[in-house]
Write an enzyme that holds these catalytic residues in place. Sequence first.
Site, PDB file in Angstrom:
ATOM      1  N   LYS A 102       2.580   4.406  19.695  1.00  0.00           N
ATOM      2  CA  LYS A 102       1.820   5.612  20.040  1.00  0.00           C
ATOM      3  C   LYS A 102       2.403   6.344  21.265  1.00  0.00           C
ATOM      4  O   LYS A 102       1.811   6.360  22.333  1.00  0.00           O
ATOM      5  CB  LYS A 102       0.344   5.255  20.284  1.00  0.00           C
ATOM      6  CG  LYS A 102      -0.326   4.673  19.041  1.00  0.00           C
ATOM      7  CD  LYS A 102      -1.833   4.697  19.139  1.00  0.00           C
ATOM      8  CE  LYS A 102      -2.488   4.349  17.817  1.00  0.00           C
ATOM      9  NZ  LYS A 102      -2.213   2.983  17.327  1.00  0.00           N
ATOM     10  N   ASP A 161       0.789   5.850   2.845  1.00  0.00           N
ATOM     11  CA  ASP A 161       0.076   4.571   2.808  1.00  0.00           C
ATOM     12  C   ASP A 161      -1.275   4.867   2.167  1.00  0.00           C
ATOM     13  O   ASP A 161      -2.097   5.590   2.742  1.00  0.00           O
ATOM     14  CB  ASP A 161      -0.085   4.041   4.233  1.00  0.00           C
ATOM     15  CG  ASP A 161      -0.913   2.757   4.280  1.00  0.00           C
ATOM     16  OD1 ASP A 161      -1.734   2.531   3.372  1.00  0.00           O
ATOM     17  OD2 ASP A 161      -0.740   1.990   5.229  1.00  0.00           O
ATOM     18  N   ASP A 164       0.803  -1.231   0.000  1.00  0.00           N
ATOM     19  CA  ASP A 164       0.000   0.000   0.000  1.00  0.00           C
ATOM     20  C   ASP A 164       0.831   1.274   0.000  1.00  0.00           C
ATOM     21  O   ASP A 164       0.287   2.364   0.044  1.00  0.00           O
ATOM     22  CB  ASP A 164      -0.887   0.051   1.256  1.00  0.00           C
ATOM     23  CG  ASP A 164      -1.942  -1.030   1.246  1.00  0.00           C
ATOM     24  OD1 ASP A 164      -2.183  -1.598   0.172  1.00  0.00           O
ATOM     25  OD2 ASP A 164      -2.519  -1.301   2.303  1.00  0.00           O
TER      26      ASP A 164
END
Lengths: 422, 360
Positions: free
Chosen positions: B162, B218, B110
């Site tokens: 994260k 992406d 992707d």
Amino acid sequence: MLKAVILIGGPQKGTRFRPLSFEVPKPLFPVAGVPMVQHHIEACAKVPGMKEILLMGFYQPHEALSRFLVSAQHEFKIPIRYLQEYAALGTGGGIYHFRDQILSGGPEAFFVLNADVCSEFPLQEMLDFRQQHGDMHSFVILGTTANRTQALNYGCIVANADTHEVLHYVEKPSTFVSEIINCGIYLFTPTIFQHIGNVFQRNQQELVLEENSNGWHRAEVIRLEQDVFTALAGSGKLYVYKTDGFWSQIKSAGSAIYASRLYLNQYSQCHPERLAQNKPGGPIIRGNVYIHPTASIDSSAVLGPNVSIGKGVTVGAGVRVRESIVLHGASLHDHTCVLNTIVGWDSTIGRWARVEGTPSDPNPNDPYAKIDSETLFRDGQLTPSITILGCSVTIPAEVVILNSIVLPHKELSRSYKNQIIL
Amino acid sequence: MRALILVGGYGTRLRPLTLSTPKPLVEFCNKALLLHQLEALRQAGVSHVVLAVSYMSEVLEAAMREQEQRLGIRISLSHEKEPLGTAGPLALARDLLAEDGEPFFVLNSDVICEFPFTALACFHRHHGGEGSLVVTRVEEPAKYGVVVSEPETGRICRFVEKPRVFVSNKINAGLYIFSPGILRRIQLRPTSIEKEIFPAMAQEGQLYAMELQGFWMDIGQPKDFLTGMCMYLQALRAQHPERLHSGPGIVGNVLVDPSAKIGANCIIGPNVTIGAGVVVEDGVRIKRCTVLKGARIRSHSWLESCIVGWSCSVGQWVRMENVTVLGEDVIVNDELYLNGANVLPHKSIAESVPEPRIIM
């Protein structure tokens, strides 16, 4: 001889017609290319024996109104005067106050028409009906059929099925009474003033008894519907003539687009010259379209059905307009798409902009459905309705304005949806 | 050299386009997504590409046979009986990848960027570790897993998922090169290379990061597909401006297939890709859109941030915006407004879609 009175109301009325009523008295708002009341005047002027038309209301003398009266007198070759009430006197109080003016010259009968309705105005039929059914001193209400739920928003009439005498009249009942509703168009003889006079006397007596009168209640304020018709019902004097012709109230701006459609349909019979035709080098016309002769329309524009284009309007290349009223001086730039919208005077729509509303048409599957006079808000949300651009609004290129009301003189800089833009 | 491309499953994130065409064959800037990667790999000296697929598609197979001819490389399909994640496919294709004993490339399908395969191979040989991955800078690292590496050598210290305080602004770009030794770490079972393999390699000091120059995206979702298109066209402007379209009514970076027809009084751009055989009628305004092969945009319409699928027909005075995606052969009637509509293939749209929704 006959006369006609058209009740045009005043500036405090017609708030549901804002922001368009800021610029022009609502009765002069163009519907199918001509001022709303011109349709009434034209219908009255056609009745044989019609000698005078009186507009009655509580607008201050108004330049636009005077100009309209002059041109209408000229066009229809009949005396037309404006009688100004000193205050809002109600649908019965006004004609009672000016009864000497109405009766001068000795008419044997006169019509009273509310200005905020659109109708086929079967006035001759009402005269014929009176001849056939009532006695010559009876009064006639024009009635039409509504569906059971919507009837509650109107004056409801119960009539004898054979004689058509009005047996019962109630204004905006809370439960079902009848599907026959009052169209706001009446035929009276001079004796109506005795009945209105009775109401006046009674009001005066009540005011005397009521010590703390706050000055708001005046004996002269008389409503034909609640005060007079309710009392006349069942007395053998009031009859209803039921029409199957088109009829609608014009309360909200949305209903003006619907009323325009009804009148434009009628033009194909009575005013084919007012309907635009497909001509080589002209724009593409779909269905009924009115274009003022001074408007400048690009040949690649596609207009209709139900479009009225006002004086001096400019419509650019590749513009699409459907179910809309474009008021004088407005300018639609190339490739704009205008659907279910009233474009205010001198407004400008930039190229590739889309201005769209949601039609408030009556249910098409119910032959008796009327237009709903929706409240502006429901559950705190603006009800999707037609889009209205007030006077001198500027819409930039390439934006979308959806189900919105834009107040006059706004210059927008982005897209808006479901909003009132102050 | 060899390469493994992680093609994976049904490409559900790019529906409704992938309901008609396998994701690797969806055209991105007028070239099948996979071709961007195949051509870049071949340029870097790759002669054998393995596609790791978890579903079989005859269309994809046929297209790959064709590309083998065109590019002069070998393309194998490695079919997973069950989805094996991002590492399992390496185990499945172990024999093909280890055959020549050379380092091999692995990439997510992707990803779109200016693929730095030659530089990556060079970087990998230079540090001598077991694996190298490409990292790219992001503005908001808290949304991603970030890579913490030594500034001098690029050796990766750790991965932080994260991060709540700033530790790094570099994220894994989904492009790798590995020495065959990595294969002993991977079992033939569903495994995540990012979560299960890389942390151990980093701990052993075997994983290095090379920073990507230029854009990266992406493009697995329609919104990002359009963003990626804007970046790609901008890069094209810098490197191959002659491939971009110019002329009256063309604004900014616009890519138009030579077989497409554009009418009079249109304004196209910035950031528009128009595919083969597309017809754009007069007076149309298009910005930030991809219009796929064979579609027709009728006159006076206005399109922004849309993907118009193959052979669609968009009516006159239609307004479409806000990542509206039309699947293959969708018909949009005249004068409609589509706001964020996701329309499945072969639908005919007769009513406006004023708020984002899926039209089944």
